[in-house]
Design a protein around this motif. Structure first.
Motif, mmCIF file in Angstrom:
data_model
loop_
_atom_site.group_PDB
_atom_site.id
_atom_site.type_symbol
_atom_site.label_atom_id
_atom_site.label_comp_id
_atom_site.label_asym_id
_atom_site.label_seq_id
_atom_site.Cartn_x
_atom_site.Cartn_y
_atom_site.Cartn_z
ATOM 1 N N PHE A 60 0.836 -1.203 0.000
ATOM 2 C CA PHE A 60 0.000 0.000 0.000
ATOM 3 C C PHE A 60 0.871 1.253 0.000
ATOM 4 N N LEU A 61 1.894 1.277 0.842
ATOM 5 C CA LEU A 61 2.766 2.450 0.923
ATOM 6 C C LEU A 61 3.571 2.633 -0.366
ATOM 7 N N ILE A 62 4.051 1.529 -0.920
ATOM 8 C CA ILE A 62 4.759 1.619 -2.201
ATOM 9 C C ILE A 62 3.824 2.177 -3.270
ATOM 10 N N GLY A 63 2.581 1.713 -3.278
ATOM 11 C CA GLY A 63 1.607 2.208 -4.243
ATOM 12 C C GLY A 63 1.382 3.711 -4.124
ATOM 13 N N LEU A 64 1.281 4.208 -2.890
ATOM 14 C CA LEU A 64 1.122 5.647 -2.706
ATOM 15 C C LEU A 64 2.308 6.412 -3.286
ATOM 16 N N VAL A 65 3.505 5.906 -3.052
ATOM 17 C CA VAL A 65 4.702 6.574 -3.576
ATOM 18 C C VAL A 65 4.689 6.569 -5.100
ATOM 19 N N ILE A 66 4.292 5.452 -5.695
ATOM 20 C CA ILE A 66 4.245 5.363 -7.158
ATOM 21 C C ILE A 66 3.282 6.389 -7.732
ATOM 22 N N ALA B 153 2.067 9.074 -6.366
ATOM 23 C CA ALA B 153 2.524 10.436 -6.098
ATOM 24 C C ALA B 153 3.641 10.831 -7.058
ATOM 25 N N SER B 154 4.488 9.871 -7.401
ATOM 26 C CA SER B 154 5.644 10.164 -8.250
ATOM 27 C C SER B 154 5.258 10.426 -9.700
ATOM 28 N N VAL B 155 4.103 9.939 -10.131
ATOM 29 C CA VAL B 155 3.664 10.182 -11.508
ATOM 30 C C VAL B 155 2.507 11.178 -11.557
ATOM 31 N N ASP B 156 2.262 11.878 -10.455
ATOM 32 C CA ASP B 156 1.253 12.929 -10.422
ATOM 33 C C ASP B 156 1.851 14.187 -11.037
ATOM 34 N N THR C 161 9.524 15.136 -10.178
ATOM 35 C CA THR C 161 9.579 15.450 -11.604
ATOM 36 C C THR C 161 9.764 14.160 -12.405
ATOM 37 N N PRO C 162 9.619 14.212 -13.722
ATOM 38 C CA PRO C 162 9.884 13.011 -14.516
ATOM 39 C C PRO C 162 11.295 12.463 -14.307
ATOM 40 N N ALA C 163 12.238 13.330 -13.965
ATOM 41 C CA ALA C 163 13.622 12.883 -13.776
ATOM 42 C C ALA C 163 13.854 12.277 -12.398
ATOM 43 N N THR C 164 13.140 12.773 -11.383
ATOM 44 C CA THR C 164 13.363 12.262 -10.023
ATOM 45 C C THR C 164 12.443 11.103 -9.662
ATOM 46 N N GLY C 165 11.335 10.952 -10.403
ATOM 47 C CA GLY C 165 10.376 9.900 -10.105
ATOM 48 C C GLY C 165 10.977 8.507 -9.988
ATOM 49 N N PRO C 166 11.818 8.082 -10.945
ATOM 50 C CA PRO C 166 12.405 6.745 -10.840
ATOM 51 C C PRO C 166 13.211 6.541 -9.561
ATOM 52 N N TRP C 167 13.940 7.559 -9.121
ATOM 53 C CA TRP C 167 14.714 7.444 -7.888
ATOM 54 C C TRP C 167 13.791 7.293 -6.681
ATOM 55 N N ILE C 168 12.724 8.073 -6.646
ATOM 56 C CA ILE C 168 11.794 8.017 -5.520
ATOM 57 C C ILE C 168 11.151 6.634 -5.434
ATOM 58 N N ILE C 169 10.694 6.125 -6.573
ATOM 59 C CA ILE C 169 10.055 4.808 -6.603
ATOM 60 C C ILE C 169 11.051 3.724 -6.206
ATOM 61 N N ALA C 170 12.246 3.797 -6.747
ATOM 62 C CA ALA C 170 13.259 2.783 -6.458
ATOM 63 C C ALA C 170 13.554 2.695 -4.971
ATOM 64 N N PHE C 171 13.709 3.833 -4.324
ATOM 65 C CA PHE C 171 14.053 3.805 -2.908
ATOM 66 C C PHE C 171 12.855 3.515 -2.014
ATOM 67 N N ALA C 172 11.654 3.656 -2.540
ATOM 68 C CA ALA C 172 10.486 3.180 -1.789
ATOM 69 C C ALA C 172 10.572 1.672 -1.620
ATOM 70 N N TYR C 173 10.943 0.980 -2.684
ATOM 71 C CA TYR C 173 11.108 -0.470 -2.593
ATOM 72 C C TYR C 173 12.257 -0.848 -1.675
ATOM 73 N N ALA D 246 2.467 8.646 -22.492
ATOM 74 C CA ALA D 246 2.733 10.032 -22.142
ATOM 75 C C ALA D 246 2.236 10.397 -20.764
ATOM 76 N N SER D 247 1.168 9.763 -20.326
ATOM 77 C CA SER D 247 0.611 10.135 -19.030
ATOM 78 C C SER D 247 1.252 9.388 -17.880
ATOM 79 N N HIS D 248 1.723 8.157 -18.117
ATOM 80 C CA HIS D 248 2.192 7.354 -16.993
ATOM 81 C C HIS D 248 3.425 6.552 -17.347
ATOM 82 N N GLN D 249 4.391 7.178 -17.986
ATOM 83 C CA GLN D 249 5.560 6.418 -18.405
ATOM 84 C C GLN D 249 6.350 5.882 -17.235
ATOM 85 N N GLN D 250 6.393 6.599 -16.123
ATOM 86 C CA GLN D 250 7.271 6.187 -15.038
ATOM 87 C C GLN D 250 6.586 5.328 -13.993
ATOM 88 N N VAL D 251 5.376 4.863 -14.275
ATOM 89 C CA VAL D 251 4.719 3.987 -13.307
ATOM 90 C C VAL D 251 5.486 2.688 -13.238
#
Length: 348
Positions: free
Chosen positions: A199-205, A207-210, A217-229, A340-345
């Motif tokens: 659930f918490l990982i899902g919230l981070v995901i 939020a990161s693609v909002d 941002t599109p550039a920081t999203g992958p880092w945020i998601i990665a470190f959530a895991y 285009a809307s959710h590439q970093q999910v």
């Protein structure tokens, strides 16, 4: 953001790679096939490779930790390294493969985007199949690479009479690949652990693609998601977490291939494979209806991101004879919207 709305974005001048880099006739011919008949293949190949990346990184580090320890080789790995390996594997997957497929890398993300109407239902089964196959192949390859150590540890356990008791546990050779319930921990507590972490990982995901989130941002999203895991692995892997049906099912199928039905995992297998579905869907609903707000402004970084994807869709369709730019939405609405809307999910 809907695809129709994307066509009204104010865009800066864009430079396409094809405008500055000469391409051979063979490459132009392949791109024509890629954008017309083979787009489904390259998308599935990207989903396959994305899952392969993080499973290969994470399970490889787990092999170091378990097999190296069992073989008496000190200092090869740690739980911290395993979490970091998964994080970097996810990061590599997003950077390398997400631009092609949209970067789902988890069946539940594909399901969530389908439920939100941001991904076509007809494409979901092949995405999920590619994700599971990526995990399966990664685990098979790791098994071959670590075969000598697996054989050595198996022989030592067999000689000590502990093989049957240890083999299909988190500390056994099969536990390098497939996930098994920790000894002495109730399945109810494992389910709770899995649900909360997912659930918490899902919230981070989400939020990161909002696109209205100035903190991602599109550039920081992958880092945020990665470190959530990584955070969940560091804190709760010992209790038992899977976090991703593709990683779990692919690895379990690999274990069944090598060791047969005893590697099935019993009742825990259902918890590991399925809990992330209700947990992530709950996270999607919570973020959508409680935390998100459509009155917020889209950040400049996301405006550029959407505009670049729209320009890519228009250019590829014009260049390869599909349609003119005025018909982009009608011709490939699903593909443009989902990428285009959710590439970093992502989610492991």
């Amino acid at each position: 953001m809907a695809t129709a709305g994307m066509h009204h974005l104010r865009r800066r001048d864009v430079v396409h790679y094809a405008d500055i880099e000469p391409r051979s006739n063979a490459f132009v011919g392949w791109e024509r096939v890629r954008h017309r008949q083979a787009h489904w293949f390259v998308e599935c190949a990207a989903e396959f490779m994305g899952v392969f990346f993080y499973v290969y990184a994470g399970v490889g580090s787990t092999a170091n930790f378990l097999l190296g320890g069992a073989a008496g080789i000190a200092g090869l790995s740690s739980m911290f390294q395993i979490g970091a390996a998964y994080a970097f594997g996810i990061l590599f997957a997003l950077i390398v493969c997400a631009p092609t497929s949209g970067g789902h890398f988890n069946p539940v993300i594909t399901v969530c985007l389908t439920l939100l109407g941001k991904f076509p239902a007809k494409k979901a089964p092949r995405y999920i199949a590619a994700q599971i196959l990526g995990s399966y192949v990664a685990c098979l390859l790791i098994y071959v690479q670590w075969y000598d150590y697996i054989k050595e540890v198996t022989e030592v356990l067999e000689a000590s009479g502990k093989l049957e008791a240890v083999m299909f546990t988190p500390n056994g050779p099969a536990g390098v690949f497939a996930l098994y319930a920790p000894t002495g921990v109730s399945l109810g507590r494992i389910f709770l652990n899995e649900f909360v972490c997912d659930f918490l990982i899902g919230l981070v995901i989400f939020a990161s693609v909002d696109p209205t989130n100035f903190g991602a941002t599109p550039a920081t999203g992958p880092w945020i998601i990665a470190f959530a895991y990584a955070t969940m692995v560091w804190g709760y892997a010992t209790v038992g977490i899977a976090t991703n049906a593709a990683r779990d099912v692919g690895a379990r199928l690999m274990a069944l291939t090598i060791w047969g039905l005893p590697a099935g995992g019993g009742s825990y297998a259902a918890i590991a494979a399925l809990t992330n579905f209700p947990a992530t869907i709950c996270a999607m609903l919570f973020y959508t209806y409680v935390l998100s707000d459509s009155s917020r402004t889209v950040t400049p970084a996301w405006v550029d991101y959407f505009a670049a994807h729209l320009a890519h869709a228009e250019h590829s369709q014009e260049s390869h004879g599909r349609v003119g730019p005025h018909n982009v939405a009608a011709a490939d609405n699903d593909s443009v919207r989902s990428k285009a809307s959710h590439q970093q999910v992502e989610s492991v």
